[in-house]
Motif scaffolding. Structure first.
Motif, PDB file in Angstrom:
ATOM      1  N   VAL A  64       0.616  -2.475   4.872  1.00 42.92           N
ATOM      2  CA  VAL A  64      -0.507  -1.489   4.980  1.00 42.92           C
ATOM      3  C   VAL A  64      -1.497  -1.267   4.129  1.00 42.92           C
ATOM      4  O   VAL A  64      -2.764  -1.003   4.531  1.00 42.92           O
ATOM      5  CB  VAL A  64       0.390   0.048   4.718  1.00 42.92           C
TER       6      VAL A  64
ATOM      7  N   ASP B 222       2.653  -1.954  -4.665  1.00 37.31           N
ATOM      8  CA  ASP B 222       1.276  -1.347  -4.719  1.00 37.31           C
ATOM      9  C   ASP B 222       0.531  -2.036  -5.891  1.00 37.31           C
ATOM     10  O   ASP B 222       1.487  -2.780  -6.646  1.00 37.31           O
ATOM     11  CB  ASP B 222       1.017   0.041  -4.667  1.00 37.31           C
TER      12      ASP B 222
ATOM     13  N   HIS C  53      -8.967  -4.696  16.782  1.00 38.13           N
ATOM     14  CA  HIS C  53      -8.852  -3.102  16.326  1.00 38.13           C
ATOM     15  C   HIS C  53     -10.272  -2.865  15.641  1.00 38.13           C
ATOM     16  O   HIS C  53     -10.275  -3.021  14.455  1.00 38.13           O
ATOM     17  CB  HIS C  53      -7.626  -2.965  15.320  1.00 38.13           C
TER      18      HIS C  53
ATOM     19  N   GLN D  66      -0.517 -12.781  -0.520  1.00 40.45           N
ATOM     20  CA  GLN D  66       0.530 -12.177   0.088  1.00 40.45           C
ATOM     21  C   GLN D  66       1.362 -12.921   1.068  1.00 40.45           C
ATOM     22  O   GLN D  66       2.595 -13.035   1.192  1.00 40.45           O
ATOM     23  CB  GLN D  66       0.388 -10.819   0.692  1.00 40.45           C
TER      24      GLN D  66
ATOM     25  N   ASN E 273      -7.093  -2.880   7.216  1.00 44.26           N
ATOM     26  CA  ASN E 273      -8.168  -3.555   7.960  1.00 44.26           C
ATOM     27  C   ASN E 273      -8.932  -4.617   7.249  1.00 44.26           C
ATOM     28  O   ASN E 273      -8.974  -4.578   6.138  1.00 44.26           O
ATOM     29  CB  ASN E 273      -9.095  -2.360   8.171  1.00 44.26           C
TER      30      ASN E 273
ATOM     31  N   VAL F  17      -1.337  -3.732   9.133  1.00 46.65           N
ATOM     32  CA  VAL F  17      -1.850  -2.505   9.610  1.00 46.65           C
ATOM     33  C   VAL F  17      -3.430  -2.619   8.617  1.00 46.65           C
ATOM     34  O   VAL F  17      -4.480  -1.946   9.358  1.00 46.65           O
ATOM     35  CB  VAL F  17      -1.130  -1.128   9.098  1.00 46.65           C
TER      36      VAL F  17
ATOM     37  N   GLY G 212       0.728  -1.122   0.004  1.00 47.75           N
ATOM     38  CA  GLY G 212      -0.065   0.077   0.188  1.00 47.75           C
ATOM     39  C   GLY G 212       0.777   1.277   0.034  1.00 47.75           C
ATOM     40  O   GLY G 212       0.506   2.196   0.415  1.00 47.75           O
TER      41      GLY G 212
ATOM     42  N   GLN H 211      -2.137   6.978   1.731  1.00 47.93           N
ATOM     43  CA  GLN H 211      -1.814   7.930   2.579  1.00 47.93           C
ATOM     44  C   GLN H 211      -0.933   7.641   3.618  1.00 47.93           C
ATOM     45  O   GLN H 211      -0.210   8.316   4.168  1.00 47.93           O
ATOM     46  CB  GLN H 211      -3.124   9.008   2.884  1.00 47.93           C
ATOM     47  N   ILE H 212      -1.141   6.436   4.407  1.00 54.42           N
ATOM     48  CA  ILE H 212      -0.381   6.139   5.603  1.00 54.42           C
ATOM     49  C   ILE H 212       1.092   6.017   5.268  1.00 54.42           C
ATOM     50  O   ILE H 212       2.030   6.738   5.853  1.00 54.42           O
ATOM     51  CB  ILE H 212      -0.795   4.934   6.425  1.00 54.42           C
TER      52      ILE H 212
HETATM   53  P1  NAI Z   1      -5.096   4.308   1.231  1.00 57.56           P
HETATM   54  O1  NAI Z   1      -6.297   3.844   0.567  1.00 57.56           O
HETATM   55  O2  NAI Z   1      -4.580   5.802   1.152  1.00 57.56           O
HETATM   56  O3  NAI Z   1      -3.720   3.618   0.648  1.00 57.56           O
HETATM   57  C1  NAI Z   1      -4.040   2.018   0.551  1.00 57.56           C
HETATM   58  C2  NAI Z   1      -3.193   1.597  -0.629  1.00 57.56           C
HETATM   59  O4  NAI Z   1      -3.183   0.308  -0.424  1.00 57.56           O
HETATM   60  C3  NAI Z   1      -3.408   2.065  -1.996  1.00 57.56           C
HETATM   61  O5  NAI Z   1      -2.316   2.894  -2.615  1.00 57.56           O
HETATM   62  C4  NAI Z   1      -3.704   0.681  -2.544  1.00 57.56           C
HETATM   63  O6  NAI Z   1      -3.764   1.009  -4.007  1.00 57.56           O
HETATM   64  C5  NAI Z   1      -3.051  -0.295  -2.060  1.00 57.56           C
HETATM   65  N1  NAI Z   1      -3.390  -1.561  -2.075  1.00 57.56           N
HETATM   66  C6  NAI Z   1      -4.890  -2.077  -2.144  1.00 57.56           C
HETATM   67  N2  NAI Z   1      -4.621  -3.223  -2.375  1.00 57.56           N
HETATM   68  C7  NAI Z   1      -3.222  -3.679  -2.640  1.00 57.56           C
HETATM   69  C8  NAI Z   1      -2.731  -4.922  -2.674  1.00 57.56           C
HETATM   70  N3  NAI Z   1      -3.476  -6.033  -2.994  1.00 57.56           N
HETATM   71  N4  NAI Z   1      -1.442  -4.906  -2.852  1.00 57.56           N
HETATM   72  C9  NAI Z   1      -0.685  -3.876  -2.480  1.00 57.56           C
HETATM   73  N5  NAI Z   1      -1.110  -2.828  -2.222  1.00 57.56           N
HETATM   74  C10 NAI Z   1      -2.886  -2.453  -2.364  1.00 57.56           C
HETATM   75  O7  NAI Z   1      -5.298   3.908   2.918  1.00 57.56           O
HETATM   76  P2  NAI Z   1      -4.610   4.147   4.062  1.00 57.56           P
HETATM   77  O8  NAI Z   1      -5.134   5.503   4.629  1.00 57.56           O
HETATM   78  O9  NAI Z   1      -3.191   4.185   3.794  1.00 57.56           O
HETATM   79  O10 NAI Z   1      -4.935   3.081   4.966  1.00 57.56           O
HETATM   80  C11 NAI Z   1      -4.219   1.710   4.684  1.00 57.56           C
HETATM   81  C12 NAI Z   1      -4.970   0.685   5.461  1.00 57.56           C
HETATM   82  O11 NAI Z   1      -4.899   0.766   6.824  1.00 57.56           O
HETATM   83  C13 NAI Z   1      -6.530   0.777   5.290  1.00 57.56           C
HETATM   84  O12 NAI Z   1      -6.988  -0.510   5.331  1.00 57.56           O
HETATM   85  C14 NAI Z   1      -7.083   1.274   6.768  1.00 57.56           C
HETATM   86  O13 NAI Z   1      -8.119   1.053   7.169  1.00 57.56           O
HETATM   87  C15 NAI Z   1      -5.856   0.720   7.720  1.00 57.56           C
HETATM   88  N6  NAI Z   1      -5.817   1.429   8.927  1.00 57.56           N
HETATM   89  C16 NAI Z   1      -5.493   0.785   9.904  1.00 57.56           C
HETATM   90  C17 NAI Z   1      -5.136   1.204  11.245  1.00 57.56           C
HETATM   91  C18 NAI Z   1      -4.804   0.448  12.424  1.00 57.56           C
HETATM   92  O14 NAI Z   1      -4.925   1.173  13.539  1.00 57.56           O
HETATM   93  N7  NAI Z   1      -4.645  -0.834  12.335  1.00 57.56           N
HETATM   94  C19 NAI Z   1      -5.216   2.690  11.442  1.00 57.56           C
HETATM   95  C20 NAI Z   1      -5.519   3.533  10.300  1.00 57.56           C
HETATM   96  C21 NAI Z   1      -5.911   2.908   9.155  1.00 57.56           C
END
Ligand code: NAI
Length: 333
Positions: free
Chosen positions: A87, A42, A187, A112, A131, A129, A11, A15-16
């Motif tokens: 992520v 990604d 979580h 993966q 979800n 990370v 990922g 944004q993370i």
């Molecule tokens: P985002 O949508 O900005 O980025 C996610 C990235 O993952 C995107 O670039 C997407 O193309 C990529 N992606 C999707 N499927 C993929 C795959 N099969 N292989 C590789 N990359 C892939 O999301 P953000 O904000 O970066 O959040 C990422 C994840 O973290 C979300 O699932 C969110 O719910 C989770 N999260 C977990 C937290 C925790 O405390 N455990 C806290 C905040 C977010």
């Protein structure tokens, strides 16, 4: 000088990752003397964006960065990695059922996990990370059987940090004065933020949080629901999910794993349960954790009263259901 370590971030165009990469490259996680090579995974449509991220990594001119490899290939991504930060995940889209979301993520983490098993170092430290983090970690570990069980974890440190901040805020002290909060379980909004054995340093003295706050009603109600719903509150306000604080929590989690926790202190991490506190063995459950010489152990012997037990049961029940649904999804295709 040290050999570079290889760190995969999935990922990586999201944004993370955008908040996380700089801290890793700056030595904030693995040390100021530890060179790094980043493997950035990604999906194919994001390769253009990822190229931009790589340009920015170059432009930081940070001396610890010995390479940044953007890729949509699992083999390239997981090859010889020391650390794996999962992520990326399938985001919930409008109108999507919980089941559809789970199915999509099971596919991703199955694939993966299989690649991690095949290509990563056996000593790889894994943090999930994306979800639903606990259940994604469960699936990942299942498909990577040659990697030791204690190398798998999922992120509940953000919830842990949120709990600390709420207590500190209430008592008008700095968060570093609050110690030994615990996030139990999933979580998700069923998590149990527990301050029964937490202390706070007020005027140089460690005091139980319950004694310092003197408001059981707040601790058992508003405090808990604020922490449980904090993620949703950030989304409502920002129209995007927590990223800065999530990236910071990932760094805290990995830094403590790498360097160890302080004496008499613990942190919260989702790990594969060994049955401690009567949790189903094998479930990825958030516990109080201490780390020494890179080895994770679950803090034993904490007193659990009836009310806390009920809170723990509730989050366990949700996780067992989620895990069973995920396992069903692995056999349905
Ligand atoms: P985002 O949508 O900005 O980025 C996610 C990235 O993952 C995107 O670039 C997407 O193309 C990529 N992606 C999707 N499927 C993929 C795959 N099969 N292989 C590789 N990359 C892939 O999301 P953000 O904000 O970066 O959040 C990422 C994840 O973290 C979300 O699932 C969110 O719910 C989770 N999260 C977990 C937290 C925790 O405390 N455990 C806290 C905040 C977010």
């Amino acid at each position: 000088t040290k050999e570079p370590i290889r760190i995969v971030i999935t990922g990586a165009a999201g944004q993370i990752a955008y908040s996380l990469i700089h801290q890793i490259c700056n030595g904030d996680v693995f040390g100021k003397d530890q060179p790094v090579i980043l493997h950035l995974l990604d999906i194919t449509p994001m390769m253009g964006v990822l190229q931009g991220v790589v340009m920015e990594i170059e432009d930081t001119s940070l001396p610890l960065v010995k390479g940044a490899i953007p890729t949509d290939s699992e083999e390239t991504a997981f090859k010889d990695v020391d650390v794996a930060l999962f992520v990326g995940a399938m985001p919930r889209k409008e109108g999507m059922e919980r089941k559809d979301l789970l199915n999509a993520n099971v596919k991703i983490f199955k694939s993966q996990g299989t690649a991690l098993d095949k290509f990563a170092k056996k000593s790889v430290k894994v943090l999930v990370v994306g979800n639903p983090a606990n259940t994604n970690c469960y699936i990942l570990a299942h498909y990577a059987p040659s990697i030791p069980r204690e190398n798998f974890s999922c992120l509940t440190r953000l919830d842990h940090n949120r709990a600390k901040a709420q207590i500190a805020n209430r008592l008008k002290v700095s968060p570093e004065n609050v110690k030994n909060v615990i996030i139990w379980g999933n979580h998700s909004s069923t998590q149990f933020p527990d301050v029964r054995s937490a202390t706070v340093n007020v005027n140089g003295k460690d005091t139980p949080v319950y004694d310092a706050i003197k408001d059981d009603n707040w601790l058992k109600n508003d405090f808990i629901s604020t922490v449980q719903k904090r993620g949703a509150a950030v989304i409502a306000a920002r129209k995007l999910s927590s990223a800065m604080s999530a990236a910071k929590a990932i760094c805290d989690h990995m830094r403590d794993w790498w360097n160890g926790t302080k004496d008499n202190e613990w942190v919260s991490m989702g790990v594969i349960s060994d049955g401690s506190y009567d949790i189903e063995k094998g479930l990825v459950f958030s516990y109080p954790i201490q780390i020494k010489d890179g080895k994770i152990s679950i803090v034993q012997g904490l007193k659990i009263d009836d009310w806390s037990r009920e809170m723990i049961e509730k989050t366990q029940k949700e996780l067992v259901e989620e895990k069973n649904d995920a396992v069903k999804a692995t056999t349905s295709d």
